[in-house]
Every structure is written in structure tokens, then in C-alpha cells.
Write a protein that holds these residues in place. Structure first.
Motif, short mmCIF file in Angstrom:
data_model
loop_
_atom_site.label_atom_id
_atom_site.label_comp_id
_atom_site.label_asym_id
_atom_site.label_seq_id
_atom_site.Cartn_x
_atom_site.Cartn_y
_atom_site.Cartn_z
N GLY A 103 43.23 55.39 -1.55
CA GLY A 103 43.64 56.28 -0.33
C GLY A 103 43.35 57.79 -0.61
O GLY A 103 42.09 58.02 -0.97
N TYR A 104 44.25 58.76 -0.74
CA TYR A 104 43.84 60.22 -0.77
C TYR A 104 44.20 60.43 -2.24
O TYR A 104 45.09 60.03 -3.01
CB TYR A 104 44.79 61.02 -0.17
N VAL A 105 42.99 61.09 -2.76
CA VAL A 105 43.04 61.63 -4.08
C VAL A 105 42.65 62.98 -4.02
O VAL A 105 41.45 63.35 -4.14
CB VAL A 105 42.08 60.96 -5.13
N PHE A 106 43.59 63.97 -3.65
CA PHE A 106 43.23 65.31 -3.37
C PHE A 106 44.13 66.52 -4.41
O PHE A 106 44.99 66.08 -5.00
CB PHE A 106 44.01 65.55 -1.93
N GLY A 107 43.20 67.41 -4.54
CA GLY A 107 43.74 68.54 -5.16
C GLY A 107 44.08 68.05 -6.48
O GLY A 107 43.51 67.57 -7.22
N GLY A 108 45.75 68.45 -6.76
CA GLY A 108 46.19 68.17 -8.11
C GLY A 108 45.89 66.59 -8.43
O GLY A 108 45.85 66.23 -9.45
N GLY A 109 46.06 65.88 -7.36
CA GLY A 109 45.96 64.40 -7.54
C GLY A 109 44.52 64.05 -8.13
O GLY A 109 44.23 63.17 -9.09
N PHE A 110 43.48 64.90 -7.54
CA PHE A 110 42.04 64.50 -7.95
C PHE A 110 42.00 65.08 -9.29
O PHE A 110 41.30 64.40 -10.36
CB PHE A 110 41.14 65.39 -7.10
N GLU A 111 42.66 66.09 -9.73
CA GLU A 111 42.55 66.64 -11.08
C GLU A 111 43.27 65.51 -12.12
O GLU A 111 42.83 65.59 -13.24
CB GLU A 111 43.20 68.22 -11.16
N LEU A 112 44.36 65.12 -11.66
CA LEU A 112 45.21 64.25 -12.43
C LEU A 112 43.96 63.04 -12.78
O LEU A 112 43.88 62.38 -13.86
CB LEU A 112 46.36 63.88 -11.90
N ALA A 113 43.39 62.40 -11.53
CA ALA A 113 42.31 61.51 -11.82
C ALA A 113 41.08 61.81 -12.71
O ALA A 113 40.92 60.83 -13.45
CB ALA A 113 41.73 61.05 -10.66
N LEU A 114 40.61 63.10 -12.69
CA LEU A 114 39.62 63.55 -13.47
C LEU A 114 40.22 63.61 -15.03
O LEU A 114 39.44 63.59 -15.81
CB LEU A 114 39.08 64.95 -13.05
N SER A 115 41.39 63.54 -15.04
CA SER A 115 41.90 63.59 -16.64
C SER A 115 41.96 62.30 -17.27
O SER A 115 42.21 62.31 -18.47
CB SER A 115 43.45 64.23 -16.64
N CYS A 116 41.76 61.16 -16.54
CA CYS A 116 41.53 59.92 -16.85
C CYS A 116 40.28 59.80 -17.62
O CYS A 116 39.30 60.45 -17.26
CB CYS A 116 41.86 58.90 -15.82
N ASP A 117 40.25 58.67 -18.43
CA ASP A 117 38.81 58.36 -19.04
C ASP A 117 37.92 57.72 -18.31
O ASP A 117 36.68 57.51 -18.23
CB ASP A 117 39.18 57.78 -20.49
N MET A 118 38.53 56.63 -17.31
CA MET A 118 37.80 55.77 -16.71
C MET A 118 38.58 55.69 -15.22
O MET A 118 39.51 55.96 -15.15
CB MET A 118 37.54 54.40 -17.01
N GLY A 135 43.62 79.18 0.55
CA GLY A 135 43.47 80.73 0.06
C GLY A 135 43.31 80.64 -1.34
O GLY A 135 43.42 81.61 -2.02
N VAL A 136 43.38 79.51 -2.19
CA VAL A 136 43.30 79.43 -3.77
C VAL A 136 42.24 78.39 -4.11
O VAL A 136 41.10 78.41 -3.48
CB VAL A 136 44.81 78.92 -4.13
N MET A 137 42.39 78.03 -5.21
CA MET A 137 41.31 77.16 -6.10
C MET A 137 41.78 76.15 -7.02
O MET A 137 43.16 76.26 -7.13
CB MET A 137 40.31 78.05 -6.71
N PRO A 138 40.95 75.25 -7.09
CA PRO A 138 41.90 74.26 -8.24
C PRO A 138 42.25 74.91 -9.27
O PRO A 138 41.64 75.97 -9.97
CB PRO A 138 40.54 73.07 -8.49
N GLY A 139 43.28 74.62 -10.13
CA GLY A 139 43.74 75.32 -11.23
C GLY A 139 44.39 74.47 -12.40
O GLY A 139 44.62 74.99 -13.57
N ALA A 140 44.19 73.10 -12.20
CA ALA A 140 44.26 72.11 -13.53
C ALA A 140 43.29 71.60 -13.94
O ALA A 140 43.22 70.22 -14.02
CB ALA A 140 45.36 71.16 -13.07
N GLY A 141 42.00 72.30 -13.79
CA GLY A 141 40.93 71.68 -14.50
C GLY A 141 39.80 71.41 -13.37
O GLY A 141 38.72 70.81 -13.92
N GLY A 142 40.04 71.46 -12.09
CA GLY A 142 39.06 70.91 -11.12
C GLY A 142 37.56 71.52 -11.28
O GLY A 142 36.75 70.92 -11.28
N THR A 143 37.63 72.79 -11.22
CA THR A 143 36.49 73.59 -11.32
C THR A 143 35.69 73.12 -12.69
O THR A 143 34.38 73.24 -12.74
CB THR A 143 36.43 74.86 -11.27
N GLN A 144 36.36 72.74 -13.83
CA GLN A 144 35.61 72.50 -15.08
C GLN A 144 35.44 71.16 -15.20
O GLN A 144 34.29 70.81 -15.48
CB GLN A 144 36.76 73.05 -16.14
#
Lengths: 257, 257
Positions: A103-118, A135-144
Motif C-alpha cells: 500500500g502506501y509507503v509515504f514520508g516517514g513511512g518511506f524513511e522507515l522502510a529505507l532504514s531496513c536492510d532489505m 512546505g518542509v522536507m524529509p527529516g529522518a534520512g530521506g534525502t540521504q
């Protein structure tokens, strides 16, 4: 331990963390993130657990951060709150973390997913960084993390436009490992988790550490780091067992020591 | 709730009736949205096991309402925002969809029929790729679907010549599932829909998915995909019922689970 927003369980050598706010599409609030980290830390300490699986209950993995919670935050409050310190801890986990997303993997949810190894994704999964629309941007590692995965070109496009990324595009760009039909997302994820949990845990652990170093280190430093880890494994019982079993043409019995 | 269509569910069959008979059910922006939302509603409704698209009055659908086309129209924009989402909703729909065609299915009306899984034609009906007559190309997925049914050469011929395709030819080309007498049309459509609605619905879903997936996969990957699908089908109640009925030499009763 009792959690409010997640459910944890164990299946053989696999520790499972399930986001449990399905009515809110598993929107992440601060307590929930802390609970996820605490659950991960428990599984890190649990000798029976060799692999961690992260999944979301309901139709979405996670539609992002709880906006209500942060709408009226100010700079100083955020600095003092230091909420992302919890997120940083996820990167310190040494056991493999496999995410099952749908389903949706958005914003912080996407960042959480990106924190996984696979990541294993159900067909129809959509990824998105919608922060810019607020009006903001990813803050939990999204851009990195996204940039390190897919390169600057696509990262800028996706984060600037907030366009939805299909599972196929995510697969093409190496964001996810595999797409499976939605009914068997968990079954397939558990299959892969089980396969990895049957591998020698120390090797799995040092492989994760070495591969992660490749993201930040120069090639030279990375090679030195890899070498040391390779040598370290020769102090393990599993190395002796693995090589002995190979010579004796039998299946090795790994103990994680 | 809908302005341009009628939506009805009887005995597991959802009928979506295009209801602008004065203009031969020509598309307006509202009708694009109504069809999209109706398909979405039918998809969500667990009672629905088959969807029928039908036209009120003298024909199925005459395509875009040309009275709304003027010089200011951005055709690409209209497709991206109105027709595209409608077509995607139809092709992504996991339930079987039947186009019940009487009279004209012209232009985008032909495309609409092509996007469906089955096309039942009344004796007095025809398909018409009318786009060439107004200097446009077939749209709403038309050529994408058409070439897969009739091949590139025939698809181009049909589109360039812009002639009526009568039921017998449509049948020979594989464009029509069956052709029925005008006076039997409603009854035949209802019977066919009832038949489809009583089949193992999940198996149909998985077949539709597999056919779509096959377009993009190598044989090797397709075989993995197929195995996933069969694993899912193998877990259904309808599969167990089918096997049970075979053993007991009776007719199976499928419930779509």
C-alpha cells in the motif's frame, strides 16, 4: 513488554515487529518510533532471534508521520526534542532487518522502510516523499538514504515533485529487492528471512557491517575494513564448522559463535 | 451519487449503465470520473464478483462528446487527467469486467470496450475506431489493447481505415467473446455475467494478473510469478471445493473466496 502502537512476536529465529495503527494507515508518531526502536533493541539482545522482520498491519505499510503531532512545533522545540535520535538507533542494529511493505509507503513511512536492510514489496505498493507539499522536507534520512540508493538525479526528482513511485520503478532503481503478489507478502518475506536466519549469524552480521561501510567509506578504507572482518570470522566456531562440513560434504550446523 | 451512470448490484453482478442516451452515451469529464469511481466501488464491494458495462438507449458509447471540444482543449491533458485514470481503474480492477455492446462503440467508446475483459456484441452493433476521421490517433489505451488482440498490422488497418467492424468480423478477429441476437441481448448478457460471477473469482483475478505480468517478464521470472499465483489459488476455499466436488462427482459451488 507491552507496546501501544506496535505488536511484536517471534517465529523460530525471526523477530517480528508489526506497526499497529491500521486505521491511521500506520502513521508514525514519536512514541511509535520509540517503540519500534525498543522492539528492535530487544530482538538485538535476544539470542534466539537472528533476523528481524518489520511489517505494517492493514492496507498500508505506513502513510507517514503523524502531522497533528508536529504542526505547531518550532525550531527550538524540535532541537531540544531531538526526536531523530531514535531513528539513528535503527542504523545501529547489527541483525538483518527485512521490511515487508504494501500500500502506501509515504514520508516517514518511506524513511522507515529505507532504514531496513532489505525490502519486499507487494504488487501495487506506492512510495512517495510528500513532505514538500507541506512546505518542509524529509527529516529522518530521506534525502540521504534515497540519494545513496538511487543517485542524485532520481532522488531530486522524486523528493521535489512528491510524485508517487510505483513498485516497479522502485525495483528498477534498487530501492526494493523484490515484488510479490499481495496475498503472499508475509509468506515470501518470511521465506527470505528464514533463509537468512539459517546462515551463519556472525558472517551475516559482519557482512551487513561491511556493506554499510561501503556506503560511507572510500574504497581503500572499505577494503581494509572488509579484510579485518574477514579475519575476525576465522575466530568463530561457525567458520570451523562451515569449512569442516564442506570438506566432509555434509550440511553445516551454525551456532552463531 | 452518480450523475451520468446508473450503478446496481444484483446477485453478485454489478451493472454500470452509461446513462446519457441523448448523446449515445458520449463521454464527458463527469462520465469519466463516474465510471472510474463506480469501478472502484465495485472492486471494494465483496458481494461483487463480476462487473458489466452497458449503454442506455441506442448504443454502447460514442466516444468523446465532440460538442465539448474546442480550440482551447489540451487533448494530452484531458487524457492524462480523465481518460487515463479511468482506463487504469478498469485494467487494475481485479474482478472480471464485461462490455455489453449494442449499437455503436466508437472512438473512446471502442477503447472502453477494449479495456474490459470480455466483449459481448448484439447482432446490430459495431466497433469503430473513428479517431482518424477527426485527425486524431486512437486513445485511452486503444492501440495498446487492440494490438494485443489483433496484432500490429490489423490494428493499424482498423485505425487508419476507420471502418465499422461488424459483429461477425469482430468475432473472427477475437475482439468479441460472443455475438447474440438483439432481442436476446439483455438476457444473454445477464446469463453470461451470472456464469462468470459463479466461477472461482480469485482464480480469475490471478489469471488477469498473470497475463498482465507476462508482458513484462522473462519466462523464468514469469514461472516464479505463476508459482506465486498458484500458491494463492491453492489456498482458496474455491479450490478445495472444486477438488471436493470432483471427488464426490457433483457440481462445485464456488463462493469467490
Amino acid at each position: 513488554m507491552d507496546f501501544e502502537f506496535i505488536i511484536t512476536s517471534k517465529q523460530e529465529a525471526i523477530g517480528i515487529v508489526e506497526l499497529n495503527r491500521p486505521k491511521q494507515y500506520n502513521a508514525l508518531n514519536r512514541k511509535m518510533v520509540r517503540e519500534i526502536v525498543e522492539a528492535f533493541e530487544q530482538f538485538e539482545r535476544d539470542e534466539e532471534v537472528r533476523v528481524i522482520v518489520l511489517q505494517g498491519r492493514g492496507n498500508a505499510f505506513s502513510a507517514g508521520a503523524d502531522i497533528d503531532e508536529m504542526a505547531f512545533d518550532d525550531t527550538i522545540k524540535l532541537e531540544l526534542l531531538n526526536q531523530f535520535a531514535d531513528w539513528d538507533k535503527i542504523a545501529l542494529m547489527k541483525k538483518p532487518i527485512i521490511g515487508a511493505v504494501q500500500g502506501y509507503v509515504f514520508g516517514g513511512g518511506f524513511e522507515l522502510a529505507l532504514s531496513c536492510d532489505m525490502l519486499i514489496a507487494a504488487e501495487g505498493t506506492e512510495f512517495c516523499f510528500p513532505e514538500v507539499n507541506l512546505g518542509v522536507m524529509p527529516g529522518a534520512g530521506g534525502t540521504q538514504r534515497l540519494t545513496k540508493l538511487v543517485g542524485r538525479t532520481k532522488a531530486l526528482e522524486w523528493i521535489w515533485t512528491a510524485n508517487r513511485i510505483t513498485a516497479n520503478a522502485a525495483l528498477q532503481h534498487g530501492v526494493i529487492n523484490q515484488i510479490v503478489q499481495k496475498e503472499i507478502l508475509i509468506e515470501e518475506t518470511m521465506k527470505i528471512a528464514t533463509q537468512i536466519s539459517n546462515q551463519p549469524p556472525l558472517a551475516i552480521r559482519l557482512i551487513k557491517e561491511s556493506v554499510n561501510k561501503a556506503v560511507d567509506y572510500s574504497l581503500y578504507e572499505g577494503m581494509q575494513f572488509e579484510r579485518k572482518n574477514f579475519y575476525v570470522l576465522f575466530s568463530s566456531e561457525d567458520q570451523k564448522e562451515g569449512m569442516q562440513a564442506f570438506v566432509e560434504k555434509r550440511k553445516p550446523q551454525f551456532k552463531g559463535r | 451519487m452518480y450523475e451520468t451512470i446508473e450503478y446496481e448490484v444484483i446477485n453478485n453482478v454489478c451493472t454500470i449503465l452509461l446513462n446519457r442516451p441523448d448523446s449515445l452515451n458520449a463521454f464527458t469529464a463527469t462520465m469519466n470520473k463516474d465510471i472510474k469511481n463506480a469501478i472502484k466501488q465495485a472492486e471494494k464491494d465483496t458481494n461483487v464478483r463480476c462487473i458489466v458495462l452497458k449503454g442506455a438507449g441506442r448504443g454502447f458509447c460514442s466516444g468523446q462528446d465532440l460538442s465539448t471540444v474546442d480550440e482551447s482543449m489540451n487533448h494530452g491533458e484531458v487524457l492524462n487527467t480523465l481518460y487515463g485514470p479511468m482506463v487504469k481503474q478498469i485494467t487494475n480492477c481485479e474482478k472480471p469486467i464485461i462490455a455489453a455492446v449494442h449499437g455503436a462503440a466508437a472512438g473512446a467508446g471502442f477503447s472502453l470496450a477494449l479495456a474490459c475483459d470480455f466483449r459481448i456484441m448484439a447482432e446490430k452493433s459495431f466497433f469503430l475506431n473513428a479517431f482518424i476521421h477527426v485527425g486524431l490517433i486512437p486513445d485511452s489505451g486503444n492501440l495498446y489493447f487492440l494490438k494485443r488482440i489483433v496484432g500490429d498490422a490489423k490494428a493499424l488497418e482498423i485505425s487508419v481505415l476507420g471502418e465499422r467492424i461488424l459483429p461477425q468480423e469482430a468475432l473472427a478477429l477475437g475482439l468479441a467473446t460472443k455475438v447474440v441476437a438483439n432481442e436476446e441481448f439483455d438476457r444473454e448478457v445477464a446469463l453470461f455475467a451470472e456464469k462468470i460471477a459463479n466461477l472461482p473469482t480469485k482464480a480469475i483475478t490471478l489469471m488477469k494478473r498473470a497475463l498482465r505480468a507476462a508482458d513484462a517478464l522473462s519466462l523464468e521470472d514469469y514461472l516464479t510469478y505463476e508459482a506465486e499465483g498458484q500458491r494463492i489459488a491453492g489456498l482458496t476455499q474455491d479450490h478445495r471445493e472444486g477438488v471436493q466436488a470432483f471427488v464426490e462427482k457433483r457440481k462445485p459451488i464456488f463462493v469467490g473466496q
